[in-house]
Enzyme design. Structure first.
Site, PDB file in Angstrom:
ATOM      1  N   ARG A   1       0.830  -1.292  -0.074  1.00 32.42           N
ATOM      2  CA  ARG A   1      -0.333  -0.378   0.010  1.00 32.42           C
ATOM      3  C   ARG A   1       0.961   1.319  -0.143  1.00 32.42           C
ATOM      4  O   ARG A   1       0.429   2.405  -0.460  1.00 32.42           O
ATOM      5  CB  ARG A   1      -1.144   0.063   1.338  1.00 32.42           C
ATOM      6  CG  ARG A   1      -2.010  -0.848   1.384  1.00 32.42           C
ATOM      7  CD  ARG A   1      -3.205  -0.897   2.633  1.00 32.42           C
ATOM      8  NE  ARG A   1      -4.201  -1.871   2.443  1.00 32.42           N
ATOM      9  CZ  ARG A   1      -4.767  -1.544   1.867  1.00 32.42           C
ATOM     10  NH1 ARG A   1      -5.390  -0.551   1.212  1.00 32.42           N
ATOM     11  NH2 ARG A   1      -6.394  -2.478   2.125  1.00 32.42           N
TER      12      ARG A   1
ATOM     13  N   GLU B   1      -1.110  -7.987   4.280  1.00 29.40           N
ATOM     14  CA  GLU B   1      -2.347  -8.826   4.530  1.00 29.40           C
ATOM     15  C   GLU B   1      -3.221  -9.438   4.616  1.00 29.40           C
ATOM     16  O   GLU B   1      -2.775 -10.582   2.752  1.00 29.40           O
ATOM     17  CB  GLU B   1      -3.190  -7.425   3.764  1.00 29.40           C
ATOM     18  CG  GLU B   1      -3.154  -6.255   4.607  1.00 29.40           C
ATOM     19  CD  GLU B   1      -3.686  -4.952   3.521  1.00 29.40           C
ATOM     20  OE1 GLU B   1      -4.753  -5.375   2.787  1.00 29.40           O
ATOM     21  OE2 GLU B   1      -3.242  -3.986   3.706  1.00 29.40           O
TER      22      GLU B   1
ATOM     23  N   GLU C   1     -10.703  -2.715  -5.016  1.00 29.86           N
ATOM     24  CA  GLU C   1     -10.261  -1.754  -3.682  1.00 29.86           C
ATOM     25  C   GLU C   1      -8.361  -1.178  -4.846  1.00 29.86           C
ATOM     26  O   GLU C   1      -8.683  -0.613  -4.506  1.00 29.86           O
ATOM     27  CB  GLU C   1      -9.517  -2.360  -2.824  1.00 29.86           C
ATOM     28  CG  GLU C   1      -8.653  -1.374  -1.874  1.00 29.86           C
ATOM     29  CD  GLU C   1      -8.781  -1.821   0.228  1.00 29.86           C
ATOM     30  OE1 GLU C   1      -8.021  -1.413   0.170  1.00 29.86           O
ATOM     31  OE2 GLU C   1      -9.252  -3.214  -0.117  1.00 29.86           O
TER      32      GLU C   1
ATOM     33  N   ASP D   1     -14.115   5.169 -12.267  1.00 30.03           N
ATOM     34  CA  ASP D   1     -14.533   6.311 -11.700  1.00 30.03           C
ATOM     35  C   ASP D   1     -13.943   7.333 -12.035  1.00 30.03           C
ATOM     36  O   ASP D   1     -12.366   8.330 -11.563  1.00 30.03           O
ATOM     37  CB  ASP D   1     -14.612   6.681  -9.880  1.00 30.03           C
ATOM     38  CG  ASP D   1     -15.046   8.009 -10.296  1.00 30.03           C
ATOM     39  OD1 ASP D   1     -15.664   8.021 -11.335  1.00 30.03           O
ATOM     40  OD2 ASP D   1     -14.881   8.932  -8.934  1.00 30.03           O
TER      41      ASP D   1
ATOM     42  N   HIS E   1     -18.607  -0.300   2.219  1.00 29.82           N
ATOM     43  CA  HIS E   1     -17.534  -0.727   2.245  1.00 29.82           C
ATOM     44  C   HIS E   1     -17.619  -1.000   0.128  1.00 29.82           C
ATOM     45  O   HIS E   1     -18.190  -0.980  -0.432  1.00 29.82           O
ATOM     46  CB  HIS E   1     -17.702  -2.337   2.174  1.00 29.82           C
ATOM     47  CG  HIS E   1     -17.799  -2.014   4.013  1.00 29.82           C
ATOM     48  ND1 HIS E   1     -16.710  -2.127   4.556  1.00 29.82           N
ATOM     49  CD2 HIS E   1     -18.702  -2.712   4.654  1.00 29.82           C
ATOM     50  CE1 HIS E   1     -17.202  -2.420   5.993  1.00 29.82           C
ATOM     51  NE2 HIS E   1     -18.205  -2.202   6.219  1.00 29.82           N
TER      52      HIS E   1
ATOM     53  N   CYS F   1     -15.653  -1.570  -2.393  1.00 27.98           N
ATOM     54  CA  CYS F   1     -14.802  -2.857  -2.756  1.00 27.98           C
ATOM     55  C   CYS F   1     -15.887  -3.682  -2.886  1.00 27.98           C
ATOM     56  O   CYS F   1     -16.027  -4.300  -3.825  1.00 27.98           O
ATOM     57  CB  CYS F   1     -14.424  -3.238  -1.805  1.00 27.98           C
ATOM     58  SG  CYS F   1     -12.804  -2.603  -1.611  1.00 27.98           S
TER      59      CYS F   1
END
Length: 776
Positions: free
Chosen positions: A423, A452, A463, A520, A742, A744
């Site tokens: 990330r 993760e 995501e 988007d 949420h 995602c």
């Protein structure tokens, strides 16, 4: 070949289609075969079986009344004789197809003079004394007298032949009107005659159809005159062809129009664009209905067997192509491009159509993919997805075979494009992974965030897209400039050493289309036009990509103020050179430094004048939208096409690529309500009822904010709201809390608010003060 029949070259939009062959050269090939379709036994779609007032019987009963001698002669020699169910052993015209791989496309406005129809001597027209006023008076007299004789005699004489049609409807019988700009037809008179026709007795309507049969049976040799084209133009508007009982005649009219030479189509296209919106739309709907009912006849016995009229659909599609081209020549278009969609085609074997198009090109096989403007965006998405899936499977299988051939143990991970990213280094890690695994881009995407735990079931992939887009398009990142006036992003013209990050954005867009994820992104329509220029990567690397013709309209979608200023310059009535004191030079700020660029050699020494201002404006727009960002856009182009390299892209309009990438702006919140799933709530619970009462009453901007808050985008996937898999979950927290999303998983977590007022207040605060991603 007509302009409307031109095949989309790699640099051309794919909406124009099939060429009409020259029916006068050599031996005619065998009848073209339609690809397999869904069983014709299905009922016609609702709303397609519209007919004119009063159903007309079939015409086998009175075909024998046509002059026998003429008919016999026609059957022996004419390539355009009528084929009725009871006539056998008839010759077919050459098939109407196109070569999907043709290299160039000639604009109909740039046809060399030798290609345009020669000026033939106009035939001497019969005398027709009736005026529109006379005709309308005859119609009025019928209401009081009930005597239709005068009206019957008019229809009998007018529709008996092409010369009679011209005599009745031509503005001036002695003038040639040999121009694309004016058909020379009294359109109001034509409309009045056709509007009255549907209310006349059956014998008058039969008289008209019998006259049309006579007209179409007449043999011709050599080029057609403009009077002949006028007759076709008039006959095509006949509302009687809404009835399936007239389809045999209608099909032959369409065939004769479809097989005209290119120069004749050139005239018809320009005449079509002068029709009123209402009449134009009626022509398109009639042709779409004809194709639909031929594919799925409500009463199969009404039509000849499909094997005996395989040319019906190709002929209708060709004439639709002429109308589509006419529509594209008008700004704004007469009707939206979506009005050419035929939703019936969603129910045929689309991949069979696609493979026929891929395999046969300009051969004897017809495919609807030759006429992509009739295929809906939903159907095109199906074709692209299945083509993508087949490519994914093929590449994954090849990886497996290679592994086994080297006697290595197969690993299931090799079947996917596995992305492992941190990330904290999202862009650089993503770029490294995609560069290293460029051979796997067509495999199914799976994302893992380092450190993760979690299995990617789609949420992590979405995501990853959301976070990457968010970071790359941030103004501080410098890759794209956000224009507040137009609410869109455009490529930064700053020069740099490495354009690989622009390639990454292109790959992201390609992966989104390939993996059916809506992004988007706010690019102007011009971006998608450039992305299809050409739609297939050229084999010669020296050929420029992403370069398309641009206008002030394109610039207005990005920089409306500048576009307005340039338009003012073009219309300025004073002395441009003295009042503006400009040269063919532009200035741009790059990292605080003003740099100048000449729009043409020696541009800084060439003043802009009243005489050369059009050239200046065109060069300026071309510089801004093409030249100044060429390297950035080329990297973006190659990134997108490295994933979406498919001939299926040739089927798409720029607007359709945008919808595939970003979704549709058309919201239907009632459809969302019907498809929403619930977790912890039932749809009858008071909180849920409050929620939908509030949301359905929201203005459009708040509905868009809600969608953006819960899904990461305010647009809808191609498949509609149902494809969002929207879920509302019960959030067992204090009702003082705001809703949580949420993104995602397209999931809204809603506390059990006790009143509609409280829910509305909290919901508006939540969706209006969120950045829109709501990631957790």
């Amino acid at each position: 070949m007509s302009e409307a029949g031109r095949v989309p070259s790699p640099a051309a939009p794919p909406e124009v289609a099939a060429a009409a062959p020259d029916e006068r050269k050599g031996k005619e090939p065998e009848r073209d075969k339609l690809p397999p379709i869904v069983s014709a036994g299905a009922g016609a779609p609702a709303g397609l079986d519209r007919g004119s007032k009063g159903q007309i019987s079939t015409f086998s009963s009175f075909i024998s009344t046509v002059n026998q001698k003429k008919e016999a002669a026609e059957n022996r020699s004419s390539p355009t004789h009528l084929v009725f169910p009871n006539i056998k052993n008839v010759r077919d015209l050459p098939p109407i197809c196109l070569d999907v791989r043709q290299k160039q496309r000639v604009s109909i406005d740039s046809l060399p003079s030798e290609m345009k129809a020669p000026v033939l001597p106009e035939s001497v027209l019969p005398n027709q004394a009736k005026t529109m006023k006379d005709f309308q008076e005859d119609i009025e007299k019928v209401k009081s007298s009930g005597d239709w004789k005068a009206v019957h005699d008019f229809y009998l004489a007018t529709f008996d032949s092409f010369p009679e049609l011209n005599a009745a409807f031509k503005k001036d019988a002695t003038a040639s009107f040999n121009t694309i700009e004016d058909s020379g037809i009294n359109a109001k008179f034509v409309n009045a005659v056709y509007d009255a026709l549907l209310n006349t007795p059956q014998d008058i309507q039969k008289t008209v159809l019998k006259g049309i049969i006579n007209s179409l049976l007449q043999e011709w040799k050599g080029p057609r005159t403009k009077d002949d084209l006028r007759a076709y133009f008039i006959l095509l508007q006949n509302p009687q062809f809404n009835n399936t009982s007239t389809y045999v005649i209608y099909a032959h009219l369409l065939r004769q129009i479809a097989t005209l030479v290119e120069a004749d189509h050139h005239f018809l296209v320009h005449w079509f664009k002068k029709l009123s919106q209402k009449r134009f739309k009626q022509l398109v709907e009639r042709l779409l209905q004809f194709i639909s009912l031929r594919l799925f006849p409500a009463k199969p016995e009404e039509f000849p067997p499909i094997t005996k009229c395989s040319w019906w659909i190709p002929s209708a599609s060709k004439v639709l192509a002429l109308l589509n081209t006419a529509n594209s020549l008008v700004h704004p278009p007469l009707i939206p491009y979506t009005d050419f969609y035929n939703s019936t085609l969603d129910h045929i074997d689309l991949m069979e159509e696609y493979h026929t198009w891929q395999s046969f090109g300009n051969s004897h096989r017809f495919s609807f993919c030759q006429y992509p403007f009739v295929i809906s965006i939903a159907a095109k998405k199906t074709i692209i997805q299945r083509d993508s899936e087949q490519q994914m499977i093929s590449i994954a299988r090849q990886s497996l075979v290679d592994k086994v051939s080297r006697r290595q143990k197969p690993d299931m991970n090799m079947l996917f494009l596995n992305m492992k990213v941190r990330r904290t280094h999202l862009v650089s890690d993503s770029l490294d992974e995609l560069t290293r695994k460029r051979a796997d881009l067509k495999k199914k995407l799976k994302v893992t965030f380092v450190g993760e735990a979690g299995l990617d079931m789609g949420g992590l992939t979405k995501e990853w897209f959301l976070l990457l887009i968010r970071q790359i398009f941030h103004p501080d990142y410098g890759m794209f400039t956000y224009h507040k006036d137009s609410h869109c992003h455009w490529f930064s013209s700053f020069k740099c050493d490495n354009y690989s990050e622009f390639r990454l954005v292109g790959i992201l867009m390609g992966l989104a289309v390939y993996n059916s994820i809506t992004l988007d992104i706010r690019f102007p329509p011009c971006c998608y036009k450039k992305l299809l220029s050409p739609p297939i990567i050229p084999s010669d690397q020296n050929i420029p990509v992403g370069i398309c013709s641009v206008t002030t309209d394109d610039l207005c979608q990005i920089m409306p103020e500048l576009a307005h200023g340039l338009s003012e310059l073009l219309s300025y009535e004073g002395n441009v050179e003295e009042d503006f004191y400009s040269t063919f030079q532009v200035f741009q700020e790059e990292f605080g430094i003003i740099k100048s660029y000449n729009l043409k050699p020696g541009g800084d020494k060439i003043p802009v004048t009243n005489q050369n201002r059009k050239e200046y404006v065109q060069l300026y727009i071309d510089f801004l939208l093409n030249k100044s960002i060429y390297k950035q856009f080329a990297a973006f182009y190659y990134g997108f096409h490295s994933v979406c390299a498919s001939n299926a892209l040739m089927l798409l309009r720029p607007e359709e690529v945008e919808i595939l990438v970003c979704g549709s702006p058309e919201l239907d919140m009632h459809a969302l309500q019907r498809s929403t799933q619930y977790d912890g709530y039932a749809k009858t619970d008071l909180t849920i009822r409050y929620f939908w009462d509030v949301v359905l009453g929201f203005p459009l901007d708040l509905q868009k904010k809600l969608l953006h808050f819960t899904t990461g985008s305010d647009r809808v996937p191609v498949g509609g709201m149902a494809d969002l898999n929207f879920k509302i979950s019960k959030n067992e927290t204090s009702t003082n809390w705001l809703p949580v999303a949420h993104t995602c998983f397209n999931q809204l977590c809603l506390p059990p608010y006790k009143s509609k007022k409280d829910l509305k207040q909290k919901l508006i605060i939540g969706i209006s003060n969120s950045e829109g991603f709501g990631l957790e």
